[in-house]
Design an enzyme around this catalytic site. Sequence first.
Site, PDB file in Angstrom:
ATOM      1  N   PHE A  97       0.859  -1.191   0.000  1.00 33.45           N
ATOM      2  CA  PHE A  97       0.000   0.000   0.000  1.00 33.45           C
ATOM      3  C   PHE A  97       0.889   1.233   0.000  1.00 33.45           C
ATOM      4  O   PHE A  97       1.714   1.411   0.902  1.00 33.45           O
ATOM      5  CB  PHE A  97      -0.936   0.035   1.208  1.00 33.45           C
ATOM      6  CG  PHE A  97      -1.878   1.213   1.164  1.00 33.45           C
ATOM      7  CD1 PHE A  97      -3.077   1.139   0.467  1.00 33.45           C
ATOM      8  CD2 PHE A  97      -1.543   2.413   1.773  1.00 33.45           C
ATOM      9  CE1 PHE A  97      -3.937   2.244   0.388  1.00 33.45           C
ATOM     10  CE2 PHE A  97      -2.391   3.516   1.691  1.00 33.45           C
ATOM     11  CZ  PHE A  97      -3.584   3.431   1.004  1.00 33.45           C
TER      12      PHE A  97
ATOM     13  N   ASP B 232       9.225   3.174   1.623  1.00 31.69           N
ATOM     14  CA  ASP B 232       8.061   3.939   2.071  1.00 31.69           C
ATOM     15  C   ASP B 232       7.929   3.776   3.587  1.00 31.69           C
ATOM     16  O   ASP B 232       7.483   2.751   4.073  1.00 31.69           O
ATOM     17  CB  ASP B 232       6.819   3.421   1.326  1.00 31.69           C
ATOM     18  CG  ASP B 232       5.533   4.126   1.759  1.00 31.69           C
ATOM     19  OD1 ASP B 232       5.542   4.836   2.774  1.00 31.69           O
ATOM     20  OD2 ASP B 232       4.513   3.943   1.062  1.00 31.69           O
TER      21      ASP B 232
ATOM     22  N   LYS C 212       2.309  10.532   7.966  1.00 23.86           N
ATOM     23  CA  LYS C 212       1.555  10.127   9.156  1.00 23.86           C
ATOM     24  C   LYS C 212       1.978  10.838  10.444  1.00 23.86           C
ATOM     25  O   LYS C 212       1.481  11.910  10.727  1.00 23.86           O
ATOM     26  CB  LYS C 212       1.563   8.602   9.289  1.00 23.86           C
ATOM     27  CG  LYS C 212       0.785   7.955   8.141  1.00 23.86           C
ATOM     28  CD  LYS C 212       0.106   6.655   8.466  1.00 23.86           C
ATOM     29  CE  LYS C 212      -1.006   6.359   7.468  1.00 23.86           C
ATOM     30  NZ  LYS C 212      -0.673   5.429   6.418  1.00 23.86           N
TER      31      LYS C 212
HETATM   32  C1  PLP Z   1      -0.987   5.587   4.888  1.00 26.60           C
HETATM   33  C2  PLP Z   1       0.077   5.212   3.925  1.00 26.60           C
HETATM   34  C3  PLP Z   1       0.281   5.930   2.731  1.00 26.60           C
HETATM   35  C4  PLP Z   1      -0.644   7.032   2.284  1.00 26.60           C
HETATM   36  O1  PLP Z   1      -0.681   8.087   3.165  1.00 26.60           O
HETATM   37  P1  PLP Z   1      -1.845   9.193   3.049  1.00 26.60           P
HETATM   38  O2  PLP Z   1      -1.416  10.270   3.987  1.00 26.60           O
HETATM   39  O3  PLP Z   1      -3.118   8.508   3.473  1.00 26.60           O
HETATM   40  O4  PLP Z   1      -1.905   9.629   1.636  1.00 26.60           O
HETATM   41  C5  PLP Z   1       1.344   5.570   1.931  1.00 26.60           C
HETATM   42  N1  PLP Z   1       2.165   4.574   2.275  1.00 26.60           N
HETATM   43  C6  PLP Z   1       2.012   3.869   3.408  1.00 26.60           C
HETATM   44  C7  PLP Z   1       2.970   2.779   3.748  1.00 26.60           C
HETATM   45  C8  PLP Z   1       0.947   4.142   4.263  1.00 26.60           C
HETATM   46  O5  PLP Z   1       0.769   3.424   5.380  1.00 26.60           O
END
Ligand code: PLP
Length: 402
Positions: A145, A230, A259
Amino acid sequence: MSSSFVSTSATLAAADIVALESTHSAGVTARRPLTIVRGEAAYVWDEAGNRYIDCIAGHGALNVGHCHPAVVAAIEEQSRRLMICPTSLYNDRRAQLLSRLTKLAPEGMKRAFLCNSGTEAVEAAIKFARLSTGRPGIVAARMAFHGRTLGSLSATWKPQYRRPFEPLVPGFRHVRLNRLEELDEAVDETTAAVLLEVVQGEGGVVPAGREYLQGAQALCRERGALLILDEVQTGVGRTGSWWACQQMDVTPDLMPVAKSLAGGFPMGACLIGDRVGRLPAGSHGSTFGGNPLACAAALATLDVVEREDLPGRARRLGEMFHRRLAAIDSPLVREVRGLGLMVGVDLRIKATPVLKGLQERGVLALPAGPTVVRFLPPLVIEEPDLEEVVAALADVLASAET
Ligand SMILES: *Cc1c(COP(=O)(O)O)cnc(C)c1O
């Protein structure tokens, strides 16, 4: 007919809140019948005054906890001084944050692009990888994700998220996580970057192996591709170190974070390593990215994470939490996985009714795929509260067995 006028200062009844949101929101999120109106540290309260231990924590956006006084004070102070300053002009807070963030970042990451969310940080990483290598290809992992805008969505695995929006961005492909031979086969002279989560979050709380990540780094270096890790969910102390990659002895070339970066205030950043070339002026940008208000919130947050040693706390409490969860004597538990205070309990039953049972017992948790209950508590959570979470889960599972 116009909808009923609601003054922003009025206190709404619970039923009105639900009705207004149900009628006027885009409706793209499945919701639980629960209205939250206040938060403090690891707790939130509903409109009726019931308290919950919050292991959703804004999907992992609250490592310092709800409304941390230092973050609140920084936002208050900065909001009176300057909220917006375009990146075409210099700003004191932005300079401070860039300096602080790149000092805390893994080795060799001396630049950062500031934005407002996780998906934007991933978009920046994808663009910078293409720009720097002159190559189009991105290799990501199955179950990954990375966000929901079209670039990051192209790297996200889940067919339900992708399919309605095809055609997505060309050049993306997916390989199975932790199978180095598949990466070896996929990375070639057209690959701009390999994009991985150190611990897959939405995909079920699945850690990437240490050897796998080190192998990915070696492959990228050998073939002129970049490694994007990420750390949107795993960063800022969540897994027991500032960045999860540090526990794997791997250094990314690009590292999207978001986040928890600004203590609950919206902010993202893409950290940039020294294998990434010069990024020309005009090649990317954001109106709100790097605004002084977000920078002030982030500076206060990073201070708190350091001062309260939240990475150390995540490691200690994470080990204890993991051990207690694994000791739950239930045939319904398949596996307890995770790193630090990013923990998933994989069940032999669906997660949804278990999440409902937890909520009835005053604990909020989130799913990670159909059978995994995921806990992302604020790192400031106290040990007795984690024990209460374990007891609540044991109780829910015991009643589900019969
Ligand atoms: C939550 C998340 C995203 C996306 O972040 P948003 O602020 O919701 O756009 C991308 N990568 C990872 C690993 C995530 O957990």
